[in-house]
Design a protein around this motif. Structure first.
Motif, mmCIF file in Angstrom:
data_model
loop_
_atom_site.group_PDB
_atom_site.id
_atom_site.type_symbol
_atom_site.label_atom_id
_atom_site.label_comp_id
_atom_site.label_asym_id
_atom_site.label_seq_id
_atom_site.Cartn_x
_atom_site.Cartn_y
_atom_site.Cartn_z
ATOM 1 N N SER A 214 -14.549 7.810 -42.098
ATOM 2 C CA SER A 214 -14.398 6.475 -42.673
ATOM 3 C C SER A 214 -12.935 6.185 -42.969
ATOM 4 O O SER A 214 -12.134 7.087 -43.223
ATOM 5 N N VAL B 196 -16.554 2.698 -40.719
ATOM 6 C CA VAL B 196 -17.081 4.049 -40.491
ATOM 7 C C VAL B 196 -17.210 4.243 -38.989
ATOM 8 O O VAL B 196 -17.785 3.406 -38.296
ATOM 9 N N ALA C 198 -19.401 9.080 -45.820
ATOM 10 C CA ALA C 198 -19.206 9.288 -44.386
ATOM 11 C C ALA C 198 -19.112 10.771 -44.069
ATOM 12 O O ALA C 198 -19.657 11.243 -43.068
ATOM 13 N N ASN D 128 -11.662 10.134 -43.976
ATOM 14 C CA ASN D 128 -12.360 10.568 -45.199
ATOM 15 C C ASN D 128 -11.452 11.130 -46.289
ATOM 16 O O ASN D 128 -11.931 11.736 -47.240
ATOM 17 N N THR E 252 -20.634 0.548 -48.240
ATOM 18 C CA THR E 252 -20.355 1.759 -47.474
ATOM 19 C C THR E 252 -21.601 2.184 -46.700
ATOM 20 O O THR E 252 -21.515 2.573 -45.528
#
Lengths: 513, 488
Positions: free
Chosen positions: B154, B188, B147, B51, B215
């Protein structure tokens, strides 16, 4: 690269000015690289290529975030501009959640180093190389054999690199890779590879030492023995067997399983959206306790072994690599690291009284590629006894001998397929050749079932390199591991000896469910 | 905040290429003619993992391949710098290599060949070209947040690139094409390593990529794939999502659709046992006999490629420098229907082969493809609804060719695999290895989805040319899964 404007007089100075410019622009750390790479493949079909690339790249760290810019060639103005751009980029990225990158302290790398090779292949004139190759073709004809031109070739690579870091490192380093493949045959489609040309950190002497004429003379005998061995093949029977692997097979397994799985960035998920992950994915919990193999399995890494492909004096961050164990007596004890990554393991290192330091595995293809953690040279420690491949075979009542094996794994290196040349073993004796089989292995299960290792005489040094495949710029998916985005593929050497692995599932490769 | 140097041209333009060729012409010696092939690229990348942005880069590079042809004796040198000094050095080296070859005036065919006509698709997007480090960084940060908010991890990549491809020679022939490409793909994962989802797409126009939606798809797949259970390998009715179809069928274009004149696969890099006679060749001699005109796959399916297809669009020729390529062998792509309603209509051949067959043009295979479907299409939900027991596949991991003749591949599923029972998804399942033939699968099609563009990747490699794919989801009968893996 232009040095003639009077502002700088050496590549090192140019690199240093780049790193300094990044620092002035606000980077907490920066490094600049200049590189010149020559890739020189020589085919037997008249394709003699010469790829020469030159580049300059600057990497900058601002508040825990990286930026990287690079162009082919350039002068002082360009390099300083790249530095400011790299810093601007890092600063933009740093608008995200706070991130900490600790690089630890390292000694300054200063000086020059050139990989020691017998004969620099780039001092041997083109004409002399071709004359040598032509002499083999002629000699082969004389002794009644042929070199298979499309399948054969040599390649030579020289990588010159200058690195300067804002920590004060400033050095120039040149490494070589030489290798090739020559397939020779008496009748079509029955060719065998000549030996001694596995890619290595060597020079033209490798080609001379391989004594190709002697090998061509000996080829008819080798071919006859090979044909004798191949006689009466039978289909493999699906089942579980003790599989005796030769050194080349173990090297491929080591590279594709533990070699990939002990890359710390993969283990931590940094490559999750690119080259893949690792089954060794809880480093701080697994280190020092997790059993990845039988107590016989010890794997070490180095970037110092003479003649090996990943050997350097300093890595791309100015770290002098150390030799270190990855797996000791079957237990995971370390990962491959860069400066940033080493500090991720600090709690473990402190617990076991190890220094928190990078193992020197940072490398980019060249200055145009961002440095990543790359695979060092790896070695599977052999047995201290002098057991030969035959000795290993003689201890197996029902099994399979697998030589020249190639492994492929899934994206987490948990499972894979091993293919190679198989022969049955019954009561310690070799039987008929087996065709159509493959090992459908589970990585951890395979290494845990290593029940015997061959001695040092069974060791071979294999090469993990994209060369000598001719398409130097194409991604050759599956043939060798790539890493990063854009994908990079550095060369390294893998050393391993023979091993006997118990209870392995053998399948018919092409059989569907 | 913008890059200092972002305003400068970021790849070699048409006039740069002409200027380079002219400068080169001025420094050659020894007669003959010169071909220069240029691939020039600017590539901007932002990557993130866990992330947070992990690396970002902005790189320019060129591959300039210079071939000196002196009465049929050729020498090729590739460089990446455009300075006069480097051009002189490259010309000298190419001439040195050429002199080592025998002169072959009779085979100096390129001098007599007119250029092939070239399609002109519009593939340059300002939105892609203007996605600078600032915009990439903003996009990446926002996408990673999705995420984070869900407590997942992610890893993603945004790649934008602008490139030119030029082939110029001293006989006055000129090819030039410039294009952009953008790609977004994201993984993810559950931080405990028990689930993984993926989504991605590429397009020449960044504005056509709905990164937020992708996403969300990857996150949804991750959440739904968690704690998979084991099912035994075997034959299953299998619903391949479009990405899985693209991953699987790609091999047919690399290894299958060739052979009008060259039945032997000369690719020595293939695994042992995979060389030999192509899938659509019957015998070798005297003239290779093919399956042209025969039905080879399901008759509802057609496979075609057109550089000017507004949805598929790809560069009209490839100029991968090096490998001793000269203009003669530059593959120029034309509109082609390979398979029409299941019937094999064309196989690829080079221009050299085309001339030997009495045709002016070659028919190279670009690797780009559109699979179109005739008749009723079904949604994935409808495919699931009509399945008693089966498997839904998100995508495949690098299928490996096992047998050229039958187009048999082995690979792994990844990033979302589910069991279907009684018309609904019942549970996530552990990843499986498959061993299956493309031709078998395409002859066992039960239902077909609406064709859509899927991810082809590879655009980060500086000298790769995009090979876009448009494919439908397919429901396949008796798809063969042969092993389990614990990889998530």
């Amino acid at each position: 690269m232009r040095l003639d404007d009077g502002a700088v007089t050496t590549w090192e100075e140019l690199a240093q000015r780049g790193a300094a410019a990044a620092k002035r622009a606000g980077a907490q750390y920066a490094d600049a690289r200049l590189s010149r790479t020559v890739i020189h493949p020589l085919g037997f079909t008249g394709i003699w290529d010469w790829y020469e690339t030159i580049g300059v790249g600057v990497r900058a760290l601002v508040d825990g975030y990286w930026g990287f810019t690079a162009v082919p060639g350039g002068d002082l103005v360009t390099v300083e501009e790249l530095a400011r751009d790299a810093v601007a980029q890092a600063r933009m990225n740093a608008r995200g959640t706070p991130r900490t990158v600790e690089l630890g302290s390292i000694p300054q790398a200063v000086g020059r180093w050139t990989m020691p090779v017998g004969i620099d292949p780039f001092t041997v004139p083109f004409e002399e190389k071709l004359a040598m190759m032509q002499s083999w073709v002629d000699y082969a004809h004389e002794v009644g054999v042929m070199i298979d031109p499309p399948a054969s070739g040599l390649h030579f690579i020289r990588r010159e690199r200058v690195v300067a870091t804002s920590d004060g490192s400033r050095f120039t380093q040149t490494v070589y890779e030489s290798g090739g493949k020559i397939m020779a045959e008496k009748v079509q489609n029955s060719s065998l590879p000549l030996e001694g040309l596995t890619a290595a950190g060597k020079g033209w002497e490798m080609v001379l030492d391989a004594d190709i004429p002697a090998q061509l003379r000996a080829l008819p005998g080798r071919l006859a023995a090979h044909q004798e061995r191949e006689k009466n093949p039978k289909p493999v029977q699906v089942g579980r067997y003790t599989v005796v692997c030769d050194g080349a097979t173990m090297a491929s397994l080591l590279e594709r399983t533990l070699g990939i799985a002990t890359q710390l960035d993969r283990a931590m998920g940094y490559e999750a959206n690119a080259s893949g992950m690792s089954f060794l994915d809880e480093p701080l919990e697994m280190l020092g306790t997790y059993q990845v193999g039988s107590p016989l399995v010890t794997v070490t890494a180095n970037r110092s072994a003479p003649g090996q492909l990943a050997t350097v004096k300093w890595d791309d961050e100015g770290v002098m690599p150390d030799a270190f164990p990855l797996v000791k007596d079957g237990i995971l004890v370390d990962y491959q690291t860069t400066r940033e990554q080493a500090t991720w393991l600090a709690p473990y290192y402190r617990k076991v009284n190890k220094a928190v330091r990078s193992h020197g595995c940072a490398a980019g293809d060249d200055a145009l590629s961002i440095p990543l953690q790359q695979m060092p040279n790896l070695a599977l420690a052999p047995n201290a006894t002098n057991d030969s491949l035959d000795d290993l075979v003689s201890n197996v009542s029902k099994g399979i001998l697998l030589v020249e094996g190639k492994a492929r794994t899934d994206f987490q290196t948990r499972a894979g397929i091993l293919t190679g040349v198989m022969r049955e073993i019954t009561n310690g004796r070799l039987g008929q050749p087996l065709v159509g089989g493959a090992l459908n292995f589970d990585t951890r299960d395979l290494w845990k079932h290593v029940e015997a290792l061959g001695g040092p005489a069974t060791c071979v040094t294999a090469a993990a390199t994209p060369f000598p495949y001719p398409a130097a710029f194409e991604r050759l998916g599956g043939l060798y591991p790539v890493k990063g985005e854009p994908p990079q593929h550095l060369s390294c050497s893998i050393q391993a000896g023979a091993a006997a692995v118990a209870n392995q599932p053998v399948i018919v490769l092409m059989r569907k469910a | 905040m913008t890059d200092v140097s972002f305003e400068r041209p970021r790849f070699l333009t048409e006039s740069d290429c002409h200027d380079l060729a002219k400068r080169l012409e001025g420094v050659t010696s020894g007669g003959g003619y010169t071909v220069v092939q240029i691939a020039s690229a600017w590539t901007g990348v932002v990557r993130w993992a866990r992330n947070q942005i992990s690396t970002a880069s902005d790189v320019r590079d060129n591959a300039i391949s210079i071939t000196r042809n002196i009465r049929g004796a050729m020498g090729t040198v590739s460089i990446n710098e455009t300075t006069d000094a480097s051009l002189v050095a490259a010309a000298r080296q190419a001439e040195r290599i050429a002199r080592l070859h025998p002169e072959r005036p009779q085979s100096d065919l390129a001098t007599r060949l007119p250029l092939e006509p070239q399609e002109r698709p519009e593939l340059f997007s300002e939105a892609t070209y203007q996605l600078d480090a600032d915009r990439r960084s903003v996009a990446a940060t926002a996408l990673a947040r999705t995420a984070t908010a869900a407590g997942m991890l992610s890893a993603g990549d945004i790649v934008v690139t602008a490139r030119s491809l030029a082939t110029l020679d001293t006989e006055g022939r000129k090819l030039y094409f410039q294009y952009t490409a953008a790609e977004y793909h994201v993984t993810v994962r559950d931080p405990r390593g028990v689930g993984s989802g993926w989504a991605g797409i590429d397009h020449h126009d960044w504005n056509m990529i709905d990164a937020a939606k992708l996403t969300a798809t990857a996150l949804d797949k991750c959440l739904r794939s968690r704690n998979p259970v084991r099912v035994e390998p075997g034959r299953y009715t299998t619903i391949l999502e479009p990405q899985a179809v693209g991953d699987f069928m790609h091999g047919l274009f690399t290894n299958g659709l060739w052979g009008e004149r060259q039945p032997m696969n000369l690719n020595t890099n293939l695994a042992p046992g995979t060389g030999g006679i192509g899938p659509f060749n019957k015998v070798l001699k005297p003239i290779p006999y093919t399956n042209l005109g025969e039905r080879v796959i399901d008759e509802r399916l057609s496979i075609s490629a057109d550089p000017r297809d507004p949805e598929l669009g790809f560069p009209p020729y490839s100029a991968v420098p090096g490998n001793g390529v000269d203009q003669f062998t530059v593959p120029v792509y034309h509109k082609v229907t390979w398979i029409d309603h299941g019937v094999l209509t064309r196989l690829a051949y080079t221009r050299e082969d085309g001339i030997n067959m009495g045709q002016a043009l070659g028919l190279p295979n670009s690797g780009a493809f559109r699979v179109s479907a005739e008749g009723k299409t079904s949604t994935i939900e409808e495919m699931i609804g009509t399945t008693k027991r089966g498997i839904v596949v998100t995508r495949f991991d690098s299928p490996t060719l096992l047998d050229l003749r039958s187009q048999l591949y082995r690979g792994y599923t990844r990033d979302g695999l589910w069991l279907v029972e009684d018309g609904r998804i019942s549970k996530p399942i552990k990843n499986l290895a498959f061993t299956e033939s493309i031709l078998f699968a395409l002859n066992n099609v039960e239902q077909i989805g609406t064709p859509q563009r899927v991810f082809c990747g590879s655009m980060t490699m500086p000298f790769n040319v995009p090979q876009p794919r448009i494919v439908p989801a397919l429901k396949i009968r008796d798809f063969s899964f042969t092993a389990l893996t614990d990889a998530v």
